[in-house]
Write an enzyme that holds these catalytic residues in place. Structure first.
Site, PDB file in Angstrom:
ATOM      1  CE  LYS A  15      -3.514  -2.833   2.119  1.00 35.03           C
ATOM      2  NZ  LYS A  15      -4.727  -2.932   2.938  1.00 35.03           N
ATOM      3  CD  GLU A 101      -6.625  -0.379   1.189  1.00 38.99           C
ATOM      4  OE1 GLU A 101      -5.550  -0.182   0.596  1.00 38.99           O
ATOM      5  OE2 GLU A 101      -6.721  -1.149   2.171  1.00 38.99           O
ATOM      6  CD  GLU A 171      -7.166  -8.100  -0.523  1.00 36.68           C
ATOM      7  OE1 GLU A 171      -6.135  -8.504   0.032  1.00 36.68           O
ATOM      8  OE2 GLU A 171      -7.349  -6.907  -0.828  1.00 36.68           O
ATOM      9  CB  SER A 217      -6.600  -9.485   9.247  1.00 35.15           C
ATOM     10  OG  SER A 217      -7.071  -8.155   9.273  1.00 35.15           O
TER      11      SER A 217
HETATM   12  P1  13P Z   1      -4.254  -6.477   5.721  1.00 31.82           P
HETATM   13  O1  13P Z   1      -3.468  -7.740   5.587  1.00 31.82           O
HETATM   14  O2  13P Z   1      -3.502  -5.352   6.354  1.00 31.82           O
HETATM   15  O3  13P Z   1      -5.604  -6.714   6.333  1.00 31.82           O
HETATM   16  O4  13P Z   1      -4.538  -5.966   4.213  1.00 31.82           O
HETATM   17  C1  13P Z   1      -5.061  -6.851   3.315  1.00 31.82           C
HETATM   18  C2  13P Z   1      -5.026  -6.229   1.972  1.00 31.82           C
HETATM   19  O5  13P Z   1      -5.745  -5.292   1.694  1.00 31.82           O
HETATM   20  C3  13P Z   1      -4.078  -6.771   0.988  1.00 31.82           C
HETATM   21  O6  13P Z   1      -4.318  -6.268  -0.269  1.00 31.82           O
END
Ligand code: 13P
Length: 257
Positions: A15, A101, A171, A217
């Site tokens: 990210k 996102e 996801e 997560s």
């Molecule tokens: P997390 O592992 O921080 O929950 O994020 C998952 C994610 O959005 C991977 O693209």
């Protein structure tokens, strides 16, 4: 996982995290711990500006580098955007498309996701296509309908012979960055449903060859249980991919003969 038919892929999604110097420090820490995993593909999707360094730094450990987004046009007046060709020339192999996102904050739609999937495949990149439901949608009982729609829309017009380059990441939005993981059963159930959608579109042979990841997560503690599901072929990992020891533990859970 089912390594007989498809690749297991553990991908980090950084990210908007890590500067160039932090990327170098992560590489110093990761490389001796990671070695050269043999039974799964390891990918790091990093911010655009860190891509050239990441390609160089992780080469000897066979870590493939991915981008977190791309534009669907090959070039032109799109201020601030990056094309598939630009990524390809840097040595990028994967590109995340349609992360929740981006859908939530940057107007990514099923339509633009589809255009980006086509652009990636035509340009020789492997798209990691993200799908997932919100908590409200899960509670309404429309998860499978929504996921099926998202998968079909993302893959519209994609020919069968390109499907071996496509990765799907399930996801659930309520599990991203919340510390709340889907249970292995929930993840397995939706990943199985995604494969059924692909089977309907392309037949059994193509469906069993597609890598379907779980993301949300995923961490060193829950990875093995999630990966034990027959249709969960890897992970797309946010937070836990920012810490080298945690990421390596997840890779180790997947890197089983
Ligand atoms: P997390 O592992 O921080 O929950 O994020 C998952 C994610 O959005 C991977 O693209």
């Amino acid at each position: 996982m089912n390594r007989r038919y498809r690749k297991t892929i553990i991908a980090g999604n950084w990210k908007m995290n890590k500067t160039l110097s932090e990327t170098r420090a992560f590489a110093d820490e990761l490389k001796p711990l990671l070695g050269k995993p043999k039974w799964c593909e390891v990918v790091l999707c990093v911010p655009y500006v860190n891509i050239p360094a990441a390609v160089r730094l992780f080469k000897e450990n066979r870590v493939a580098i991915g981008a977190e987004n791309c534009h669907f046009e090959s070039h032109g007046a799109y201020t601030g955007e990056v094309s598939v060709e630009m990524l390809k020339e840097l040595g990028v192999k994967y590109v995340i498309i349609g992360h929740s996102e981006r859908r939530q904050y940057y107007n990514e739609t099923d339509f633009t996701v589809n255009k980006k999937v086509h652009a990636a495949l035509e340009g020789g990149l492997y798209p990691i296509v993200c799908v997932g439901e919100s908590l409200e949608q899960r509670e309404l009982g429309v998860t499978m309908d929504l996921i099926s729609y998202q998968v079909k829309a993302a893959l519209a017009g994609v020919p069968a012979d390109k499907m071996r380059h496509v990765v799907i990441a399930y996801e659930p939005l309520w599990a991203i960055g919340t510390g709340k993981t889907a249970t292995a059963e929930q993840a397995g159930e939706v990943c199985e449903a995604i494969r059924a959608v692909i089977r309907k579109l392309y037949g059994a042979r193509v469906a069993r060859s597609v890598t379907i990841q779980y993301g949300g997560s995923m961490n060193a503690k829950n990875a093995a249980e999630l990966l034990a599901q027959p249709d969960v072929d890897g992970g797309l990992i946010g937070g836990a991919a920012l810490k080298a020891p945690d990421f390596v533990e997840i890779v180790n859970a997947a890197n089983q003969e």
